[in-house]
Design a protein around this motif. Structure first.
Motif, PDB file in Angstrom:
ATOM      1  N   ALA A 150      33.405  51.395  60.961  1.00 35.02           N
ATOM      2  CA  ALA A 150      32.713  51.516  62.252  1.00 35.02           C
ATOM      3  C   ALA A 150      32.094  50.188  62.661  1.00 35.02           C
ATOM      4  O   ALA A 150      30.953  50.114  63.103  1.00 35.02           O
ATOM      5  CB  ALA A 150      31.658  52.607  62.178  1.00 35.02           C
ATOM      6  N   ASN A 152      33.007  46.250  64.745  1.00 35.80           N
ATOM      7  CA  ASN A 152      33.667  45.865  65.995  1.00 35.80           C
ATOM      8  C   ASN A 152      35.179  45.696  65.839  1.00 35.80           C
ATOM      9  O   ASN A 152      35.923  45.863  66.800  1.00 35.80           O
ATOM     10  CB  ASN A 152      33.055  44.579  66.546  1.00 35.80           C
ATOM     11  N   VAL A 153      35.632  45.376  64.628  1.00 36.96           N
ATOM     12  CA  VAL A 153      37.083  45.290  64.430  1.00 36.96           C
ATOM     13  C   VAL A 153      37.694  46.687  64.538  1.00 36.96           C
ATOM     14  O   VAL A 153      38.750  46.880  65.162  1.00 36.96           O
ATOM     15  CB  VAL A 153      37.423  44.616  63.080  1.00 36.96           C
ATOM     16  N   ARG A 194      31.461  56.175  57.320  1.00 37.24           N
ATOM     17  CA  ARG A 194      30.938  56.909  56.159  1.00 37.24           C
ATOM     18  C   ARG A 194      29.452  57.197  56.295  1.00 37.24           C
ATOM     19  O   ARG A 194      28.912  58.041  55.593  1.00 37.24           O
ATOM     20  CB  ARG A 194      31.218  56.135  54.874  1.00 37.24           C
ATOM     21  N   ARG A 195      28.789  56.419  57.175  1.00 42.09           N
ATOM     22  CA  ARG A 195      27.359  56.693  57.403  1.00 42.09           C
ATOM     23  C   ARG A 195      27.171  57.264  58.806  1.00 42.09           C
ATOM     24  O   ARG A 195      28.126  57.667  59.456  1.00 42.09           O
ATOM     25  CB  ARG A 195      26.556  55.404  57.219  1.00 42.09           C
ATOM     26  N   ARG A 201      28.089  49.696  62.732  1.00 44.12           N
ATOM     27  CA  ARG A 201      27.959  48.235  62.885  1.00 44.12           C
ATOM     28  C   ARG A 201      28.460  47.734  64.235  1.00 44.12           C
ATOM     29  O   ARG A 201      28.336  46.558  64.538  1.00 44.12           O
ATOM     30  CB  ARG A 201      28.766  47.537  61.794  1.00 44.12           C
ATOM     31  N   GLU A 206      30.895  47.040  73.145  1.00 45.52           N
ATOM     32  CA  GLU A 206      32.215  47.388  72.610  1.00 45.52           C
ATOM     33  C   GLU A 206      32.367  48.912  72.528  1.00 45.52           C
ATOM     34  O   GLU A 206      33.414  49.462  72.860  1.00 45.52           O
ATOM     35  CB  GLU A 206      32.401  46.769  71.216  1.00 45.52           C
ATOM     36  N   VAL A 325      37.342  47.708  57.045  1.00 43.55           N
ATOM     37  CA  VAL A 325      36.087  47.750  56.294  1.00 43.55           C
ATOM     38  C   VAL A 325      35.586  46.347  55.952  1.00 43.55           C
ATOM     39  O   VAL A 325      34.885  46.149  54.968  1.00 43.55           O
ATOM     40  CB  VAL A 325      36.251  48.617  55.018  1.00 43.55           C
ATOM     41  N   GLY A 373      28.301  38.370  62.062  1.00 40.69           N
ATOM     42  CA  GLY A 373      27.809  37.673  63.249  1.00 40.69           C
ATOM     43  C   GLY A 373      28.883  37.529  64.312  1.00 40.69           C
ATOM     44  O   GLY A 373      30.062  37.732  64.054  1.00 40.69           O
TER      45      GLY A 373
HETATM   46  P1  NAP Z   1      31.650  45.020  59.771  1.00 37.67           P
HETATM   47  O1  NAP Z   1      30.907  44.862  61.021  1.00 37.67           O
HETATM   48  O2  NAP Z   1      31.036  44.521  58.509  1.00 37.67           O
HETATM   49  O3  NAP Z   1      32.018  46.590  59.616  1.00 37.67           O
HETATM   50  C1  NAP Z   1      32.639  47.080  58.457  1.00 37.67           C
HETATM   51  C2  NAP Z   1      32.652  48.599  58.513  1.00 37.67           C
HETATM   52  O4  NAP Z   1      33.371  49.064  57.363  1.00 37.67           O
HETATM   53  C3  NAP Z   1      31.277  49.251  58.445  1.00 37.67           C
HETATM   54  O5  NAP Z   1      31.267  50.385  59.271  1.00 37.67           O
HETATM   55  C4  NAP Z   1      31.193  49.680  56.957  1.00 37.67           C
HETATM   56  O6  NAP Z   1      30.379  50.796  56.732  1.00 37.67           O
HETATM   57  C5  NAP Z   1      32.614  50.087  56.722  1.00 37.67           C
HETATM   58  N1  NAP Z   1      32.974  50.136  55.304  1.00 37.67           N
HETATM   59  C6  NAP Z   1      32.853  49.155  54.367  1.00 37.67           C
HETATM   60  N2  NAP Z   1      33.345  49.593  53.172  1.00 37.67           N
HETATM   61  C7  NAP Z   1      33.759  50.860  53.388  1.00 37.67           C
HETATM   62  C8  NAP Z   1      34.355  51.836  52.544  1.00 37.67           C
HETATM   63  N3  NAP Z   1      34.639  51.588  51.262  1.00 37.67           N
HETATM   64  N4  NAP Z   1      34.662  53.041  53.078  1.00 37.67           N
HETATM   65  C9  NAP Z   1      34.395  53.315  54.373  1.00 37.67           C
HETATM   66  N5  NAP Z   1      33.831  52.435  55.221  1.00 37.67           N
HETATM   67  C10 NAP Z   1      33.520  51.214  54.721  1.00 37.67           C
HETATM   68  O7  NAP Z   1      33.070  44.272  59.801  1.00 37.67           O
HETATM   69  P2  NAP Z   1      34.162  44.037  60.953  1.00 37.67           P
HETATM   70  O8  NAP Z   1      34.266  45.174  61.882  1.00 37.67           O
HETATM   71  O9  NAP Z   1      35.351  43.591  60.194  1.00 37.67           O
HETATM   72  O10 NAP Z   1      33.589  42.805  61.772  1.00 37.67           O
HETATM   73  C11 NAP Z   1      33.365  41.514  61.154  1.00 37.67           C
HETATM   74  C12 NAP Z   1      32.479  40.667  62.064  1.00 37.67           C
HETATM   75  O11 NAP Z   1      33.211  40.271  63.231  1.00 37.67           O
HETATM   76  C13 NAP Z   1      31.257  41.424  62.567  1.00 37.67           C
HETATM   77  O12 NAP Z   1      30.169  40.548  62.586  1.00 37.67           O
HETATM   78  C14 NAP Z   1      31.669  41.836  63.965  1.00 37.67           C
HETATM   79  O13 NAP Z   1      30.593  42.080  64.834  1.00 37.67           O
HETATM   80  C15 NAP Z   1      32.481  40.626  64.391  1.00 37.67           C
HETATM   81  N6  NAP Z   1      33.393  41.008  65.497  1.00 37.67           N
HETATM   82  C16 NAP Z   1      32.888  40.977  66.761  1.00 37.67           C
HETATM   83  C17 NAP Z   1      33.677  41.385  67.817  1.00 37.67           C
HETATM   84  C18 NAP Z   1      33.107  41.369  69.213  1.00 37.67           C
HETATM   85  O14 NAP Z   1      32.027  40.841  69.393  1.00 37.67           O
HETATM   86  N7  NAP Z   1      33.769  41.935  70.206  1.00 37.67           N
HETATM   87  C19 NAP Z   1      34.981  41.835  67.612  1.00 37.67           C
HETATM   88  C20 NAP Z   1      35.472  41.867  66.310  1.00 37.67           C
HETATM   89  C21 NAP Z   1      34.651  41.450  65.247  1.00 37.67           C
HETATM   90  P3  NAP Z   1      28.881  50.608  56.134  1.00 37.67           P
HETATM   91  O15 NAP Z   1      28.074  50.119  57.270  1.00 37.67           O
HETATM   92  O16 NAP Z   1      28.554  51.988  55.695  1.00 37.67           O
HETATM   93  O17 NAP Z   1      28.999  49.602  55.004  1.00 37.67           O
END
Ligand code: NAP
Length: 456
Positions: A150, A152-153, A194-195, A201, A206, A325, A373
């Motif tokens: 959950a 932004n990706v 999962r939460r 996040r 978005e 994730v 970030g």
């Molecule tokens: P993220 O924000 O760290 O989200 C990861 C998600 O995966 C969280 O919901 C997390 O849940 C979940 N997760 C982790 N381990 C898991 C598991 N074993 N089982 C189930 N769920 C699990 O990562 P991201 O989405 O890859 O983004 C990376 C960064 O890029 C972020 O800072 C994001 O804001 C940025 N980004 C920004 C944009 C935009 O601004 N438009 C677009 C894309 C990416 P928990 O919270 O429970 O750990």
């Protein structure tokens, strides 16, 4: 003169280069920005979703930095491989700033991850972004998809899966990916956290966008929202960070009876459902080793921001599963690496070797602080690193280095793509778009990029 190599031309690399040439403390700094790919901009080109044109337009400001007189772009140069080990790079430049990001994806660590139809969001993003190393996707027979995570990706890949062709056609998405998405019979995407909703996040802009897609119902189950104590207790909600409060407001709107009735009418060709308090425990296999669904365990808040399992299970049907994730940094041969965080150990941006800060080697961006970030977060991060480098300038300048490392790079067997080569790729992508009756369209393969850059 101080010659600095910045490795990686994504936002952190470009901001580091900018901070180096725009400062006044140390005159005569010249920067080479090296990238493994012949195209610059890192995740802005190969990660920001193609339909997010406003964020993509950031390339305009990154471009003007790379066109600065004190900066030279050298694409198609892989650092850390046989031709250019990190130790050799340090012999060619007074200082090296590694801005190599976090290229790998995290695994779920549950049975069934090797089933056909199970992919990382990173693979999917790379494919629709035209990354030349990406594999291909076949969505034939896919009617339901599950996105685990959950952030932004997760929102990006959910939205791209649900979007219609008329909205994707004006983007720079490669033609093969557009064709596959256009031909897909996908009806529903479930994005599963999962939460609870207050701990998601994703950011509100978005999230809100998911509710505005033409021909798509965005749904959330009010009963699942009600499992979140922050959702039901106004005092608890008031103490949440602003982004979580705003997210809850959006979700509350989607869960209202009128919205529910409309979403449930089945009028829209596609649906997105946001699910909460479900953690994946197994990917379920069907015929021919293909995934047919995901088994989740229902979780409950533990009162400390985490969750515990309840022993109740729910299966969601899916012929495509994307795990979203988070990213993970990849070790670079010759640099220290902390596998637990996926980052290079550092002190204010100076690489730390055997407990000591190493003068001449620096990190910025995701490889320094982990994959968190937004793009703008990289600016102060890069500035901190550059300020450490500038403090070391006196010592660095005493090192004997070649006048121009480009000759040595070529002698090592590398074929750098300089700025005119990149401009030729850009022009070829405009031509490709024109020939397809579209706007600019990305060239998604190595031979195409090399030919366009004039490498033959
Ligand atoms: P993220 O924000 O760290 O989200 C990861 C998600 O995966 C969280 O919901 C997390 O849940 C979940 N997760 C982790 N381990 C898991 C598991 N074993 N089982 C189930 N769920 C699990 O990562 P991201 O989405 O890859 O983004 C990376 C960064 O890029 C972020 O800072 C994001 O804001 C940025 N980004 C920004 C944009 C935009 O601004 N438009 C677009 C894309 C990416 P928990 O919270 O429970 O750990």
């Amino acid at each position: 003169m101080l010659r600095v190599a910045v490795v990686g031309s994504g936002p952190s690399g470009v901001y580091a280069a900018q901070a180096l040439v725009q400062q006044r403390e140390v005159p005569g700094v010249r920067v080479d920005v090296l990238d493994r790919l012949p195209a610059p901009y890192g995740l802005v080109r190969y990660g920001v979703a193609p339909d997010h044109e406003k964020i993509k337009s950031l390339t305009g400001s990154l471009r003007s930095v790379l066109e600065d007189d004190g900066i030279r772009f050298l694409g198609n140069v892989e650092v850390g491989g046989e031709l250019l080990p990190t130790a050799r790079l340090s012999e060619l430049y007074h200082a090296v700033v590694y801005c190599v990001g976090a290229a790998r994806d995290r695994m779920l660590g549950i049975p069934g991850e090797d089933l056909a139809g199970v992919h990382s969001a990173t693979e999917f993003v790379s494919w629709y972004s035209g990354h030349p190393d990406a594999g291909s996707f076949d969505l034939g027979g896919v009617r339901s998809a599950v996105v685990v995570g959950a952030g932004n990706v997760a929102v990006d890949v959910t939205r791209i899966l649900a979007r219609g062709v008329p909205e994707l056609e004006p983007t720079d998405m490669p033609q093969p990916a557009l064709g596959v998405l256009a031909g897909s019979g996908l009806r529903s995407v479930a994005m599963v956290a999962r939460r609870g909703p207050s701990q998601a996040r994703f950011t509100t802009k978005e999230l809100r966008e998911l509710g505005t897609l033409p021909g798509v119902d965005a749904r959330v189950d009010p009963a699942e929202l009600a499992l979140d104590p922050d959702f039901t207790d106004p005092a608890a909600a008031a103490a949440l960070p602003a982004v979580a409060r705003r997210n809850l407001e959006v979700l509350r709107g989607w869960a209202e009876p009128a919205a529910e009735a409309e979403a449930g009418s089945g009028a829209a060709p596609r649906s997105i459902s946001l699910r909460f308090y479900l953690r994946p425990v197994e990917l379920l296999g069907g015929p021919q080793g293909r995934v047919r669904g995901v088994r989740f365990e229902r979780t409950a808040p533990d009162g400390r921001g985490g969750v515990t399992g309840t022993g109740a299970y729910e299966d969601l049907e899916a012929e495509l599963v994307l795990r979203s994730v988070g990213y993970l940094g990849v070790p670079l041969a010759g640099l220290p690496f902390d596998a637990s965080t996926g980052t290079v150990p550092h002190a204010a941006g100076r690489v730390v070797r055997a407990g000591r800060a190493s003068v001449g080697e620096y990190v910025a961006g995701w490889i320094k602080r982990g994959p968190t970030g937004v793009i703008g977060t990289n600016r102060p991060c890069a500035k901190e690193t550059v300020s450490s480098l500038l403090q070391d300038a006196g010592e660095l300048a005493r090192r004997d280095r070649p006048d121009d490392p480009l000759d040595a790079l070529r002698a090592a067997g590398l074929h750098p793509v300089e700025w005119p080569g990149w401009l030729a790729i850009e022009a070829a992508e405009v031509d490709l778009g024109r020939s397809l009756g579209r706007r600019t369209v990305k060239i998604p393969d190595w031979p195409g990029l090399r030919t366009a850059a004039g490498l033959g």
